[in-house]
Design an enzyme around this catalytic site. Structure first.
Site, mmCIF file in Angstrom:
data_model
loop_
_atom_site.group_PDB
_atom_site.id
_atom_site.type_symbol
_atom_site.label_atom_id
_atom_site.label_comp_id
_atom_site.label_asym_id
_atom_site.label_seq_id
_atom_site.Cartn_x
_atom_site.Cartn_y
_atom_site.Cartn_z
ATOM 1 N N ALA A 1 0.830 -1.211 0.000
ATOM 2 C CA ALA A 1 0.000 0.000 0.000
ATOM 3 C C ALA A 1 0.866 1.265 0.000
ATOM 4 C CB ALA A 1 -0.926 -0.016 1.200
ATOM 5 N N HIS A 2 0.207 2.391 -0.116
ATOM 6 C CA HIS A 2 0.933 3.671 -0.235
ATOM 7 C C HIS A 2 1.792 3.965 0.987
ATOM 8 C CE1 HIS A 2 -3.109 5.853 0.968
ATOM 9 N NE2 HIS A 2 -2.815 4.897 1.803
ATOM 10 N N ASN A 3 2.954 4.513 0.700
ATOM 11 C CA ASN A 3 3.888 4.994 1.714
ATOM 12 C C ASN A 3 4.521 3.903 2.560
ATOM 13 O OD1 ASN A 3 1.846 7.348 1.163
ATOM 14 N ND2 ASN A 3 3.707 8.294 1.941
#
Lengths: 319, 319, 319
Positions: free
Chosen positions: B231-233
């Site tokens: 997922a993001h980051n």
């Protein structure tokens, strides 16, 4: 369309009745006079009694309940297997190599190496990135964005303002087979489609199956993360949120604003009330009827009960 | 770049202050003088007090803590929703159909039906197989191999000596939405990117999300199997090993040489110490601070404890 | 083919013996006189004593058991790491940009933007939809249908009457690495292939790894749903049914008519008896030897026991 007597012969059922034209298979409840249906289980007996189907595949167990005017395809056993065999005769070719006669609005940006089959309609201001495949008779609404290498099988409908991320598949065949006595599997052709309403976003590398009959539906404003499985005939309610790696079994019905955590899943043929929240890894095994509650665990339970159970297990461990 | 007063008007905030040029959204901690930030939760109060952001979206609850020189976009409630609305104005178009001005080393082998957007740089001795999509301004290091139908969204960075297997997606949007009072979801545009360092291998059909701000990072020598969600980051440490179907929630930070078994997962916003081993299906629900340990279960626990718990459950079953 | 003395020098082993031509790596059991093998674990001691391998990588612990006539590559430690280094010298280039000399029957329908490498054979009446990639020397049997953007790596074999859904990857590298003392990972090149027998259907966005040596096998009539992981050297028995998001670890062997529910999985190097049924989310952790039984849970147990355990846990919760 196929004549009922010809179809019966193709699938190996002796039939001496009328030569009705049949256009599709359908459930007892949904079938019309030009459609064929079937009954497997006594729980559908009431539906059989009131079906409008033009014909029905039945064993002797249910033959007396077939309404008058409905033709009978009588089988000794395993009507599901005959339905599977029949499904082939209503399937369309999955791929048509013709590109002719699609209707793509000139304001839409169609990338290189995109295949657009015959009968496709793409509305204004869409972006279809390189490598996408748009099957025959697919409709795509205004302003929708398809990221690279998205594959959309024939006859599906995508609304306006949708975003579909790369390598996602929409409209692939549901996982449906009848089984022979010797353990072989006979494909049930998946002759339905997928309907995705407006403002839906679907992540990368998802698989959204087409319906066996009718439509798999993802309703307005629902948002799906990556690597999600949506099986045939699911209905995902408005504004639902599904986190990555969720798996929905066939005919799961989610109300509006259902939230499913990562890797959570449903067993098939169940419904989940609106505003339900499912923690990560929840496995839903039966209907959720009261809206607004939070669940966890597999088998699933109220989230607070699940937390309490973890506490009890912690104490068990120390005992 | 957009003027702060214009942006405020676009997202529906009354603002009479200076017409500052704003180039991006960012966190309170990372934001610079030409960036806009926001505060949702009291746990970021200290970061607000010392932020260098040019402007900040705040409710009255935090307004007194805004440092002098930082412009204030005051909202009655739900600053996160205004941030989401603002994110649109800093997003780049996801797709540019131009192929001009890419810089591909002539020793690299670019297959048929590959789309290479403007601004792409591909170093020496790379192999880009048919059907790949390389978005605008992507950089690919020396000797990297992209298998067929890999999709890399704009602005991502892939190091040298990497191998990315077929149908994997890199740089797709993270799953981020703000929510209205009526239960609709407003997209938070994901304006960051993905940085993959040297000697990383990523399996087939993975989804690696771009960051909302900043970068999702996969560090040197990490190896990912198939069907993995990042997922993001997230930050994946050097030489980490992730088995198939692992799922990382947003902002998970793995130290070096973390090993994750198949179908294991993390909740978001947590960190895992170096040399941690997670058995298959482990669900990490909070930070792991001590390095070199092995965990299992969901909720997760020390692996030996988990084995002991299984023994206790076996005895419970027999009781 | 590489001369043994040259190979030894490349991978950093002092070797003064005969300059044998070596054509492949293989297991002790399978290796022939022109192949190189290795031993890591005492459990393979018997296989070492009877190996027909032309040469073997060994430490002093096993050196006395090497049969006469088998050349010895002696290492101080970590023979697995040397095997990994050697694997590179037997790997073929993953991609050949030449299209020459494929043999595609003229009755087959090959879509636009399909890449067919040299040496491919496609039999009668196949459909290969747009965006597919067919690597060098792949064979595809009569009447098989490949949906859009399927990627098949080199040397794989697909039987007749198969259906492979969109965005699925077949023949990608298994997840195999040897590890250095400093925690880096050295790729074990996956020099085997995938063999898919007749009448197999594979859903969308699946990943089917090629074998490290030999073949990953999916046998006649097996049906796989979407988003499934099949690791290297698995064998899936005839008429097995795998629901969505199943994960098979390396060298899992399923007998015929095994049924695996959604998200179920196996640990590696185990076998499952014919006609076994695994409920959704089952995690198989050791061999299942008796056929026809039903299991559930993780760690897995008899399904009835699992139901009983849930009842016990329900009572624990109320206590």
């Amino acid at each position: 369309m196929i004549a009922l007597d010809l179809l019966a012969r193709h699938i190996g059922i002796a039939y001496e009745g009328a030569s009705l034209p049949i256009v599709a298979l359908n459930t007892l409840k949904e079938a019309q006079g030009n459609e064929l249906s079937f009954i497997v289980d006594a729980k559908h007996l009431q539906a059989l009694k009131t079906t409008k189907a033009g014909a029905v595949i039945v064993t002797d167990a249910f033959i007396d309940a077939v309404p008058s005017g409905c033709e009978i395809l009588r089988v000794a056993s395993n009507p599901y297997l005959y339905m599977a065999k029949a499904s082939y005769y209503f399937s369309k070719t999955p791929y048509e190599s013709r590109r002719g006669a699609a209707k793509v609005d000139e304001s839409s940006d169609i990338g290189e190496n995109v295949f657009i089959a015959e009968g496709v309609r793409i509305a204004k201001a869409c972006t279809v990135m390189p490598g996408c495949y748009i099957g025959a008779d697919v409709t795509i609404g205004e302003g929708t964005v398809l990221h690279p290498n998205v594959s959309i099988y024939r006859d599906c409908y995508i609304g306006s303002g949708c975003i579909i991320h790369a390598n996602t598949t929409i409209g692939c065949d549901g996982f449906g087979f009848a089984h022979t006595q010797t353990g072989e599997h006979v494909k049930i052709y998946q002759n339905g489609n997928v309907i995705i309403e407006d403002d839906v976003e679907i992540g990368s590398n998802c698989a959204i199956d087409r319906a066996v009959f009718g439509s798999t539906q993802i309703k307005k404003g629902a948002k799906l993360d990556n690597l999600i499985q949506v099986a045939h005939n699911c209905v995902i309610g408005e504004y639902s949120l599904l986190a990555a790696q969720v798996g929905l079994s066939g005919s799961s019905e989610l109300g509006r604003n259902v939230v499913m955590g990562g890797q959570s899943a449903t067993a098939g043929h169940l419904s989940i009330a609106p505003f339900t929240t499912l923690a990560a890894r929840t496995g839903v095994t039966k209907n959720i009827e009261q809206s607004g509650k939070t669940f966890a665990g597999f088998p699933f339970m109220d989230h607070k009960q699940w937390l309490k159970l973890q506490g009890k297990l912690g104490r068990l461990l120390k005992s």
